[in-house]
Each structure stands twice: as structure tokens, then as C-alpha cells.
Write an enzyme that holds these catalytic residues in place. Sequence first.
Site, PDB file in Angstrom:
ATOM      1  N   ASN A   1       0.823  -1.214   0.000  1.00 46.06           N
ATOM      2  CA  ASN A   1       0.000   0.000   0.000  1.00 46.06           C
ATOM      3  C   ASN A   1       0.856   1.264   0.000  1.00 46.06           C
ATOM      4  O   ASN A   1       1.899   1.323   0.631  1.00 46.06           O
ATOM      5  CB  ASN A   1      -1.009   0.001   1.163  1.00 46.06           C
ATOM      6  CG  ASN A   1      -0.371  -0.133   2.536  1.00 46.06           C
ATOM      7  OD1 ASN A   1       0.652  -0.807   2.698  1.00 46.06           O
ATOM      8  ND2 ASN A   1      -0.961   0.492   3.529  1.00 46.06           N
TER       9      ASN A   1
ATOM     10  N   GLU B   1       0.491   5.335   0.503  1.00 46.84           N
ATOM     11  CA  GLU B   1      -0.409   6.384   0.997  1.00 46.84           C
ATOM     12  C   GLU B   1       0.057   7.768   0.552  1.00 46.84           C
ATOM     13  O   GLU B   1       1.157   7.933   0.019  1.00 46.84           O
ATOM     14  CB  GLU B   1      -0.503   6.294   2.525  1.00 46.84           C
ATOM     15  CG  GLU B   1      -1.119   4.955   2.946  1.00 46.84           C
ATOM     16  CD  GLU B   1      -1.347   4.827   4.451  1.00 46.84           C
ATOM     17  OE1 GLU B   1      -0.871   5.688   5.216  1.00 46.84           O
ATOM     18  OE2 GLU B   1      -2.004   3.841   4.831  1.00 46.84           O
TER      19      GLU B   1
ATOM     20  N   CYS C   1      -4.279   0.743  -2.404  1.00 46.55           N
ATOM     21  CA  CYS C   1      -4.125  -0.500  -1.638  1.00 46.55           C
ATOM     22  C   CYS C   1      -3.071  -1.397  -2.287  1.00 46.55           C
ATOM     23  O   CYS C   1      -2.845  -1.344  -3.511  1.00 46.55           O
ATOM     24  CB  CYS C   1      -5.434  -1.274  -1.602  1.00 46.55           C
ATOM     25  SG  CYS C   1      -6.740  -0.486  -0.645  1.00 46.55           S
TER      26      CYS C   1
ATOM     27  N   GLU D   1      -3.054  -4.615  -2.934  1.00 43.54           N
ATOM     28  CA  GLU D   1      -3.483  -5.581  -3.949  1.00 43.54           C
ATOM     29  C   GLU D   1      -3.731  -4.917  -5.298  1.00 43.54           C
ATOM     30  O   GLU D   1      -3.459  -5.495  -6.347  1.00 43.54           O
ATOM     31  CB  GLU D   1      -4.683  -6.424  -3.500  1.00 43.54           C
ATOM     32  CG  GLU D   1      -5.832  -5.745  -2.835  1.00 43.54           C
ATOM     33  CD  GLU D   1      -5.656  -5.450  -1.354  1.00 43.54           C
ATOM     34  OE1 GLU D   1      -4.705  -4.739  -1.000  1.00 43.54           O
ATOM     35  OE2 GLU D   1      -6.519  -5.870  -0.574  1.00 43.54           O
TER      36      GLU D   1
ATOM     37  N   CYS E   1     -10.697  -4.400   0.641  1.00 44.16           N
ATOM     38  CA  CYS E   1     -11.801  -3.431   0.566  1.00 44.16           C
ATOM     39  C   CYS E   1     -12.650  -3.708  -0.674  1.00 44.16           C
ATOM     40  O   CYS E   1     -12.257  -4.457  -1.571  1.00 44.16           O
ATOM     41  CB  CYS E   1     -11.248  -2.002   0.537  1.00 44.16           C
ATOM     42  SG  CYS E   1     -10.521  -1.527  -1.041  1.00 44.16           S
TER      43      CYS E   1
ATOM     44  N   CYS F   1     -11.028  -3.047  -4.115  1.00 44.26           N
ATOM     45  CA  CYS F   1     -10.068  -4.082  -4.540  1.00 44.26           C
ATOM     46  C   CYS F   1     -10.796  -5.335  -5.011  1.00 44.26           C
ATOM     47  O   CYS F   1     -10.387  -5.979  -5.981  1.00 44.26           O
ATOM     48  CB  CYS F   1      -9.114  -4.432  -3.406  1.00 44.26           C
ATOM     49  SG  CYS F   1      -7.877  -3.143  -3.124  1.00 44.26           S
TER      50      CYS F   1
HETATM   51  N1  THU Z   1      -5.241  -1.340   2.584  1.00 45.16           N
HETATM   52  C1  THU Z   1      -4.710  -2.182   1.656  1.00 45.16           C
HETATM   53  O1  THU Z   1      -3.632  -1.956   1.114  1.00 45.16           O
HETATM   54  N2  THU Z   1      -5.412  -3.286   1.335  1.00 45.16           N
HETATM   55  C2  THU Z   1      -6.573  -3.661   1.912  1.00 45.16           C
HETATM   56  O2  THU Z   1      -7.139  -4.682   1.551  1.00 45.16           O
HETATM   57  C3  THU Z   1      -7.175  -2.838   2.961  1.00 45.16           C
HETATM   58  C4  THU Z   1      -6.513  -1.544   3.226  1.00 45.16           C
HETATM   59  C5  THU Z   1      -4.471  -0.165   2.966  1.00 45.16           C
HETATM   60  C6  THU Z   1      -5.046   1.155   2.556  1.00 45.16           C
HETATM   61  C7  THU Z   1      -4.407   2.084   3.555  1.00 45.16           C
HETATM   62  O3  THU Z   1      -3.106   2.424   3.097  1.00 45.16           O
HETATM   63  C8  THU Z   1      -4.255   1.226   4.790  1.00 45.16           C
HETATM   64  O4  THU Z   1      -4.350  -0.112   4.367  1.00 45.16           O
HETATM   65  C9  THU Z   1      -5.267   1.492   5.872  1.00 45.16           C
HETATM   66  O5  THU Z   1      -6.543   1.423   5.382  1.00 45.16           O
END
Ligand code: THU
Length: 158
Positions: A61, A63, A72, A74, A111, A114
Site C-alpha cells: 500500500n 499512501e 491498496c 493488492e 476493501c 479491490c
Molecule cells: N489497505 C490495503 O492496502 N489493502 C486492503 O485490503 C485494505 C486496506 C491499505 C489502505 C491504507 O493504506 C491502509 O491499508 C489502511 O486502510
Amino acid sequence: MKKTLSFNYEEFSSASRMLPEDQELVAAALDAQKGSYSPYSQFQVGAALRLANGLVVKGANQENAAYPSGLCAERVAMFWAGANYPDVPFDTLAIAGSDHGVLCESPASPCGACRQVMAEYQKKHKTPLKIILVGSKRIRKFACVDDLLPFIFDSLTM
Ligand code: THU
């Protein structure tokens, strides 16, 4: 009329009980967490995607101070694979999430956005995409995206 929808998945107490190729993907997802850029959430997610040609690509991930600009783990992996190997189907995607550096006991679940992206590639490649969600106490394996996202538009019948 009231109806009930059920779905299937496997649950493992540790990766050592899984197929060797799945164990390898779990290790790759855990390793991929190192690439997480998550100063805002402190939630490190790693994803490892095995393609039908055997190649394993990783994502983590990313940000951003403008929150929606992040992505995210994935989707980082899937979009990279989609861009670089557009004709190669996705075989299995493993995802591992850690909170402040500690792997979640119960696996972090992808989420909705994704899941929709997984569904799109599954449809594009006409190949079921298996998903492995990695936690320290439990690992869950799903045979296809439909088991994570019911009533997908234009769902494959498998
Ligand atoms: N996140 C992911 O990378 N994958 C997921 O399936 C759920 C959430 C990340 C997004 C954000 O950077 C952090 O986790 C917190 O939500």
C-alpha cells in the site's frame, strides 16, 4: 421469498498446512509488506500475485497526504501485472496486513474497490482468481472472487 446465499473458503492454522506454492505466495505477501508506505495509517499491507506463467509480482500500500490519492497493496500488484502482462491470467493473490508492524491475528480483508478490481481481471482473463488472506492465527483461502464479492455483475459461472 427469503433466500440465503452461502460461500465457501478454506481456513488454515498455519501456512505449513498449505500447498507448497501457496506457502511460497504467503511468504512473498509477508515480504511485500516491506514496501508499504503507510505513514498515515501505520497499517502495512503486502500483496503477492502469481500469474499463470508462474511469475510472482508484489505490491504494497502507498499512501498520500491527500488520502484518496493512495492505493491498496493488492491494486498496486494487480495494476502492475495488468499493465506489464496484459494477456497473462492471474492465478492466486495473497494479501497480508500488519497493524503498526504486527501481523493481524485474523487476516485483513480486501476493501470493496479491490474486490471489484479482482472481479474485473477474473472476468477479463476468464480464469478464476484464487485469494489467500494471511493472518498470524488464521489463513483463509477462497477459490474465486465470487466467494468474496457475491452478485458480481457479469459473474463467471464456475
Ligand atoms: N489497505 C490495503 O492496502 N489493502 C486492503 O485490503 C485494505 C486496506 C491499505 C489502505 C491504507 O493504506 C491502509 O491499508 C489502511 O486502510
